[in-house]
Write a protein that holds these residues in place. Structure first.
Motif, mmCIF file in Angstrom:
data_model
loop_
_atom_site.group_PDB
_atom_site.id
_atom_site.type_symbol
_atom_site.label_atom_id
_atom_site.label_comp_id
_atom_site.label_asym_id
_atom_site.label_seq_id
_atom_site.Cartn_x
_atom_site.Cartn_y
_atom_site.Cartn_z
ATOM 1 N N ASP A 1 0.849 -1.185 0.000
ATOM 2 C CA ASP A 1 0.000 0.000 0.000
ATOM 3 C C ASP A 1 0.884 1.233 0.000
ATOM 4 O OD1 ASP A 1 -2.224 -1.584 0.184
ATOM 5 O OD2 ASP A 1 -2.728 -1.063 2.260
ATOM 6 N N CYS A 2 0.454 2.257 -0.719
ATOM 7 C CA CYS A 2 1.096 3.561 -0.605
ATOM 8 C C CYS A 2 0.171 4.428 0.241
ATOM 9 C CB CYS A 2 1.283 4.211 -1.972
ATOM 10 S SG CYS A 2 2.493 3.368 -3.001
ATOM 11 N N GLU A 3 0.709 4.946 1.320
ATOM 12 C CA GLU A 3 -0.087 5.748 2.234
ATOM 13 C C GLU A 3 0.437 7.178 2.236
ATOM 14 O OE1 GLU A 3 -1.386 2.521 5.585
ATOM 15 O OE2 GLU A 3 0.541 3.502 5.893
ATOM 16 N N ALA A 4 -0.457 8.094 1.940
ATOM 17 C CA ALA A 4 -0.054 9.507 1.915
ATOM 18 C C ALA A 4 -0.343 10.131 3.273
ATOM 19 C CB ALA A 4 -0.813 10.251 0.826
ATOM 20 N N TRP A 5 0.367 11.203 3.555
ATOM 21 C CA TRP A 5 0.182 11.904 4.824
ATOM 22 C C TRP A 5 -1.078 12.749 4.753
ATOM 23 C CZ3 TRP A 5 1.809 11.204 9.490
ATOM 24 C CH2 TRP A 5 1.635 12.218 10.456
ATOM 25 N N LEU A 6 -1.926 12.608 5.768
ATOM 26 C CA LEU A 6 -3.154 13.381 5.829
ATOM 27 C C LEU A 6 -3.005 14.397 6.965
ATOM 28 C CD1 LEU A 6 -6.030 13.508 4.552
ATOM 29 C CD2 LEU A 6 -6.803 12.116 6.478
ATOM 30 N N PRO A 7 -2.673 15.655 6.632
ATOM 31 C CA PRO A 7 -2.321 16.651 7.656
ATOM 32 C C PRO A 7 -3.396 16.854 8.708
ATOM 33 C CG PRO A 7 -1.692 17.429 5.491
ATOM 34 C CD PRO A 7 -2.484 16.179 5.279
ATOM 35 N N LEU B 1 -5.695 18.494 -1.517
ATOM 36 C CA LEU B 1 -6.158 19.758 -0.939
ATOM 37 C C LEU B 1 -5.504 20.000 0.417
ATOM 38 C CD1 LEU B 1 -10.003 19.794 -1.762
ATOM 39 C CD2 LEU B 1 -8.126 20.868 -3.025
ATOM 40 N N GLU B 2 -5.410 18.944 1.203
ATOM 41 C CA GLU B 2 -4.864 19.130 2.554
ATOM 42 C C GLU B 2 -3.365 19.395 2.534
ATOM 43 O OE1 GLU B 2 -5.970 16.575 5.681
ATOM 44 O OE2 GLU B 2 -8.114 16.595 5.195
ATOM 45 N N VAL B 3 -2.648 18.605 1.794
ATOM 46 C CA VAL B 3 -1.187 18.738 1.789
ATOM 47 C C VAL B 3 -0.756 20.068 1.182
ATOM 48 C CG1 VAL B 3 0.965 17.819 0.789
ATOM 49 C CG2 VAL B 3 -0.706 16.265 1.816
ATOM 50 N N HIS B 4 -1.448 20.473 0.121
ATOM 51 C CA HIS B 4 -1.020 21.666 -0.607
ATOM 52 C C HIS B 4 -1.754 22.936 -0.184
ATOM 53 C CE1 HIS B 4 1.615 19.236 -2.893
ATOM 54 N NE2 HIS B 4 0.695 18.664 -3.650
ATOM 55 N N GLN B 5 -2.404 22.881 0.982
ATOM 56 C CA GLN B 5 -3.125 24.073 1.444
ATOM 57 C C GLN B 5 -2.150 25.155 1.937
ATOM 58 O OE1 GLN B 5 -5.208 23.721 5.345
ATOM 59 N NE2 GLN B 5 -4.395 21.623 5.367
ATOM 60 N N ARG B 6 -2.619 26.374 1.855
ATOM 61 C CA ARG B 6 -1.831 27.506 2.358
ATOM 62 C C ARG B 6 -2.673 28.269 3.383
ATOM 63 N NH1 ARG B 6 -0.993 29.272 -3.457
ATOM 64 N NH2 ARG B 6 0.826 28.122 -4.246
ATOM 65 N N ALA B 7 -1.995 29.126 4.121
ATOM 66 C CA ALA B 7 -2.649 29.853 5.217
ATOM 67 C C ALA B 7 -3.861 30.644 4.734
ATOM 68 C CB ALA B 7 -1.651 30.780 5.904
ATOM 69 N N GLY C 1 -5.972 29.928 2.528
ATOM 70 C CA GLY C 1 -7.072 29.125 2.004
ATOM 71 C C GLY C 1 -6.881 28.718 0.553
ATOM 72 N N SER C 2 -5.818 29.240 -0.077
ATOM 73 C CA SER C 2 -5.543 28.809 -1.446
ATOM 74 C C SER C 2 -4.817 27.467 -1.421
ATOM 75 C CB SER C 2 -4.686 29.867 -2.157
ATOM 76 O OG SER C 2 -3.397 29.902 -1.570
ATOM 77 N N VAL C 3 -4.808 26.811 -2.567
ATOM 78 C CA VAL C 3 -4.172 25.498 -2.657
ATOM 79 C C VAL C 3 -3.202 25.482 -3.827
ATOM 80 C CG1 VAL C 3 -4.574 23.052 -3.099
ATOM 81 C CG2 VAL C 3 -6.139 24.326 -1.619
ATOM 82 N N HIS C 4 -1.986 25.101 -3.516
ATOM 83 C CA HIS C 4 -0.937 24.980 -4.537
ATOM 84 C C HIS C 4 -1.258 23.802 -5.458
ATOM 85 C CE1 HIS C 4 3.077 23.948 -6.141
ATOM 86 N NE2 HIS C 4 2.852 22.734 -5.682
ATOM 87 N N LEU C 5 -1.093 24.003 -6.762
ATOM 88 C CA LEU C 5 -1.299 22.895 -7.697
ATOM 89 C C LEU C 5 0.051 22.355 -8.155
ATOM 90 C CD1 LEU C 5 -4.213 24.185 -9.972
ATOM 91 C CD2 LEU C 5 -4.281 22.286 -8.337
#
Length: 418
Positions: A330-336, A389-395, A397-401
RNA sequence: GGAGGCGUCGCCUAGUCCGGUCUAUGGCGCCGCACUGCUAAUGCGGUUUGGGUCUCAAGCCCAUCGGGAGUUCAAAUCUCCCCGCCUCCGCCA
């Protein structure tokens, strides 16, 4: 289904596997006994059939005087054959039941034990830290106008969601990116049916222990698939494959009842009844199965890296494997938001277990024999969006793509709250 | 949804009406052998799949004509149910 020849030749290997899974080894011995009983029943019925056949064929050659005696003998034998055949059918049914109860033989190196006994193979990237209070994907997605679970519940019930606006576009981008990667890697893209017949569901092993996870349309006797592994595996069922390997990347919606998961992951779109997925599926020579497994894992890892997600790879313990799998990563990603690892993709080597049941074979030096099948998630869209969305969120409220996704989103570099 | 047709051992095909000689015909393809400078052609033989028996192999045996059930001593053939494909009609994105 496991290979009965292997079982007869090396019962201890099968027992050891059963032990590693934490199963009752008595099932293995029950299978051995059922196999023995079936062969005895077949031998007996075969002999009677041969005798009856000979007598029956002599009927038309018999003279008028002999005929009544011959007919009487033939009738008596016919009755005996009928009884022997009933016994044979019973023995065969018992064997099948015992056969289905024995899961695949795990490969050497698979950690023994249950869900907690996995081994971390590798961790890629850094667990991210944030200098602001992190939001979970539902808050972020709601602010972006990307996820609407409230209306999902209104229209379809709990564990359903609408993806809207950037959410919908994000899904299409992920699907296109993963499909492009799959094609690049030599997979044939497939749009697979999400409704299948009972044979397909059963053949892939989803009507066993996990039967109550599956949606069934009673009035049509069709099942909604929980993964396109089902149609992709059943695709070649009953066939003799001339050319190996065959590699497919199937896109389909996936439906899961999530029975018994009440209260688990109820928020957001981590665990929903319907989501879309791009799944890899390989048919290979059994000797190549382990190499193919490594390959599928590498594709999964490469895809997660394209999305700039930190993740770890675990070697799933024997007791936590599905019945068809001989090994699973399994590949498990970090869920902040929950500060934990979340399964995003999974790849299983089913060796020849699934192919034996589905009757998928190839021609080798020793005649026809089952191929090996392997499956692996390339992109389970809903969960991937949540993690992204969670990993790439910014303060703000925008999200890095991630860069790899941008060509599929008209070049955008970030998502902004509405 | 309605009407009709079809499904034979890789592909095509005979056989099904009228049950036993079907241990399933023929062609193509494929494999082997022979012949031949080589290839081709030709000739001969082989070529479904699963299972049982057997130390292995050979051999022998059983099953297999879309699937299942039935009638019969006997089913590709007769009866019933199911599945799939095709054609036409209706409806429909």
């Amino acid at each position: 289904m496991i290979d009965l020849r292997l079982l007869r030749a090396e019962p201890d290997r099968v027992r050891a596997s059963s032990h590693a899974r934490g199963d009752d080894p008595a099932r293995v011995d029950a299978l051995l006994a059922a196999d023995e009983a079936r062969r005895a029943a077949v031998t007996r019925a075969d002999g009677l059939r041969a005798e009856h056949k000979a007598v029956s064929q002599s009927v038309r050659r018999a003279s008028a005087d002999e005929r009544p005696a011959v007919l009487e003998r033939a009738q008596a034998l016919a009755a005996e054959v009928k009884r022997a055949e009933a016994a044979q059918a019973e023995a065969e049914a018992a064997l099948r039941a015992a056969h289905l109860a024995v899961p695949n033989v795990v490969l050497d190196g698979v950690p023994a034990g249950g869900e907690q006994d996995f081994v971390v193979v590798q961790t890629v990237g850094q667990v991210p830290t944030y200098d602001f209070p992190v939001k979970d994907h539902l808050d972020i997605g709601t602010a972006l106008g990307a996820i609407d679970t409230e209306r999902g519940a209104k229209v379809s019930g709990s564990r359903f969601a609408f993806l809207t606006g950037w959410g919908a576009l994000l899904e299409l981008a992920l699907v296109n990116l993963s499909m492009a990667a799959a094609v690049e890697a030599g997979f044939t893209p497939v749009i697979a049916p999400a409704l299948v017949r009972p044979e397909a569901m059963e053949g892939t092993g989803f009507l066993g222990a996990h039967a109550d996870e599956v949606y069934r349309l009673a009035s049509d006797d069709l099942y909604l698939v929980g993964t396109s592994e089902v149609p992709l595996a059943a695709y070649h069922s009953g066939e003799v494959l001339d050319e190996l390997p065959l590699r497919y990347a199937g896109f389909s919606s996936c439906f899961r009842r999530e029975a018994g998961s009440h209260g688990k992951d109820t928020r957001g779109i981590i665990r929903v009844h319907q989501f879309d997925k791009v799944e890899m599926f390989s048919y290979v020579d059994p000797a190549q199965a382990e190499a193919e497994h490594v390959r599928l894992l590498a594709h999964e890892m490469a895809f997660l890296s394209l999305l700039e997600l930190p993740f770890r790879v675990i070697d799933v313990a024997a007791g936590d494997l599905g019945s068809s799998a001989a090994r699973k990563y399994d590949c498990e990603a970090w869920l902040p938001s929950q500060e934990r690892w979340l399964e995003l993709t999974s790849t299983s080597n089913c060796t020849d277990f699934q192919a034996r049941r589905l009757g998928i074979r190839s021609r080798g030096p020793g005649g026809l024999s089952p191929v090996a099948t392997l499956n692996g998630t390339l992109c389970a869209v809903g969960r991937t969006i949540a993690v992204l969305l969670e990993v790439h969120q910014r303060a703000d409220g925008s999200v890095h793509l991630p860069e790899a996704l941008r060509p599929y989103l008209a070049g955008r570099t970030e998502l902004l709250p509405q």
